[in-house]
Motif scaffolding. Structure first.
Motif, PDB file in Angstrom:
ATOM      1  N   GLN A   1      -3.569  -5.551  -4.946  1.00  0.00           N
ATOM      2  CA  GLN A   1      -4.708  -4.663  -5.170  1.00  0.00           C
ATOM      3  C   GLN A   1      -5.835  -4.995  -4.201  1.00  0.00           C
ATOM      4  O   GLN A   1      -6.461  -4.104  -3.647  1.00  0.00           O
ATOM      5  CB  GLN A   1      -5.196  -4.776  -6.616  1.00  0.00           C
ATOM      6  CG  GLN A   1      -6.181  -3.698  -6.991  1.00  0.00           C
ATOM      7  CD  GLN A   1      -6.383  -3.617  -8.495  1.00  0.00           C
ATOM      8  OE1 GLN A   1      -5.911  -4.467  -9.248  1.00  0.00           O
ATOM      9  NE2 GLN A   1      -7.081  -2.602  -8.923  1.00  0.00           N
ATOM     10  N   GLY A   2      -6.079  -6.270  -3.965  1.00  0.00           N
ATOM     11  CA  GLY A   2      -7.103  -6.667  -3.006  1.00  0.00           C
ATOM     12  C   GLY A   2      -6.755  -6.224  -1.599  1.00  0.00           C
ATOM     13  O   GLY A   2      -7.613  -5.726  -0.863  1.00  0.00           O
ATOM     14  N   ALA A   3      -5.496  -6.376  -1.223  1.00  0.00           N
ATOM     15  CA  ALA A   3      -5.069  -5.978   0.128  1.00  0.00           C
ATOM     16  C   ALA A   3      -5.164  -4.469   0.303  1.00  0.00           C
ATOM     17  O   ALA A   3      -5.661  -3.985   1.320  1.00  0.00           O
ATOM     18  CB  ALA A   3      -3.640  -6.442   0.382  1.00  0.00           C
TER      19      ALA A   3
ATOM     20  N   SER B   1      -7.082  -2.400  -1.341  1.00  0.00           N
ATOM     21  CA  SER B   1      -8.466  -1.922  -1.398  1.00  0.00           C
ATOM     22  C   SER B   1      -9.184  -2.142  -0.062  1.00  0.00           C
ATOM     23  O   SER B   1     -10.124  -1.423   0.256  1.00  0.00           O
ATOM     24  CB  SER B   1      -9.225  -2.599  -2.538  1.00  0.00           C
ATOM     25  OG  SER B   1      -9.388  -3.973  -2.267  1.00  0.00           O
ATOM     26  N   LYS B   2      -8.734  -3.113   0.716  1.00  0.00           N
ATOM     27  CA  LYS B   2      -9.332  -3.342   2.035  1.00  0.00           C
ATOM     28  C   LYS B   2      -8.849  -2.334   3.072  1.00  0.00           C
ATOM     29  O   LYS B   2      -9.499  -2.132   4.092  1.00  0.00           O
ATOM     30  CB  LYS B   2      -9.017  -4.763   2.519  1.00  0.00           C
ATOM     31  CG  LYS B   2      -9.722  -5.830   1.722  1.00  0.00           C
ATOM     32  CD  LYS B   2      -9.344  -7.207   2.212  1.00  0.00           C
ATOM     33  CE  LYS B   2      -9.989  -8.271   1.341  1.00  0.00           C
ATOM     34  NZ  LYS B   2      -9.571  -9.617   1.749  1.00  0.00           N
ATOM     35  N   MET B   3      -7.717  -1.701   2.792  1.00  0.00           N
ATOM     36  CA  MET B   3      -7.168  -0.712   3.722  1.00  0.00           C
ATOM     37  C   MET B   3      -7.902   0.611   3.529  1.00  0.00           C
ATOM     38  O   MET B   3      -8.385   0.920   2.457  1.00  0.00           O
ATOM     39  CB  MET B   3      -5.679  -0.504   3.457  1.00  0.00           C
ATOM     40  CG  MET B   3      -4.844  -1.690   3.763  1.00  0.00           C
ATOM     41  SD  MET B   3      -3.128  -1.280   3.404  1.00  0.00           S
ATOM     42  CE  MET B   3      -2.380  -2.869   3.597  1.00  0.00           C
ATOM     43  N   ASP B   4      -7.941   1.390   4.574  1.00  0.00           N
ATOM     44  CA  ASP B   4      -8.582   2.691   4.520  1.00  0.00           C
ATOM     45  C   ASP B   4      -7.511   3.732   4.170  1.00  0.00           C
ATOM     46  O   ASP B   4      -7.026   4.466   5.024  1.00  0.00           O
ATOM     47  CB  ASP B   4      -9.243   3.002   5.860  1.00  0.00           C
ATOM     48  CG  ASP B   4     -10.138   4.215   5.795  1.00  0.00           C
ATOM     49  OD1 ASP B   4     -10.518   4.622   4.681  1.00  0.00           O
ATOM     50  OD2 ASP B   4     -10.461   4.753   6.868  1.00  0.00           O
TER      51      ASP B   4
END
Length: 85
Positions: A37-39, A41-44
């Motif tokens: 989820q963290g990874a 959420s950092k992606m566009d």
């Protein structure tokens, strides 16, 4: 923005793979889901609905551009014909 069902399914699959490994951790699935989820959420990223909407806008814009290019071509040919006379 991120589909929770997709994350949960991916986390479940990774958890199942890791549970088969020696020394599998019961808390590992939650950790994997958090990392994913963290990874993500950092992606566009955009969801499918947003992508489809933007694709439709692009298709309409492309059609308008092609119509304008056609009109421009007609006008240019008229100017060339007028210059020859």
């Amino acid at each position: 923005m991120i589909n929770q069902a997709f994350l949960q399914g991916l986390s479940d699959q990774l958890g199942q793979l890791m549970s088969k490994a020696p020394g599998g951790n019961a808390n590992l699935q939650g950790q994997i889901q958090g990392v994913l989820q963290g990874a993500f959420s950092k992606m566009d990223l955009v969801n499918r609905e947003e992508f489809d909407a933007q694709s439709a806008v692009l298709a309409r814009t492309r059609a308008k551009l092609e119509a304008l290019e056609s009109q421009l071509s007609v006008l240019e040919s008229r100017i060339e014909q007028a210059d020859k006379q």
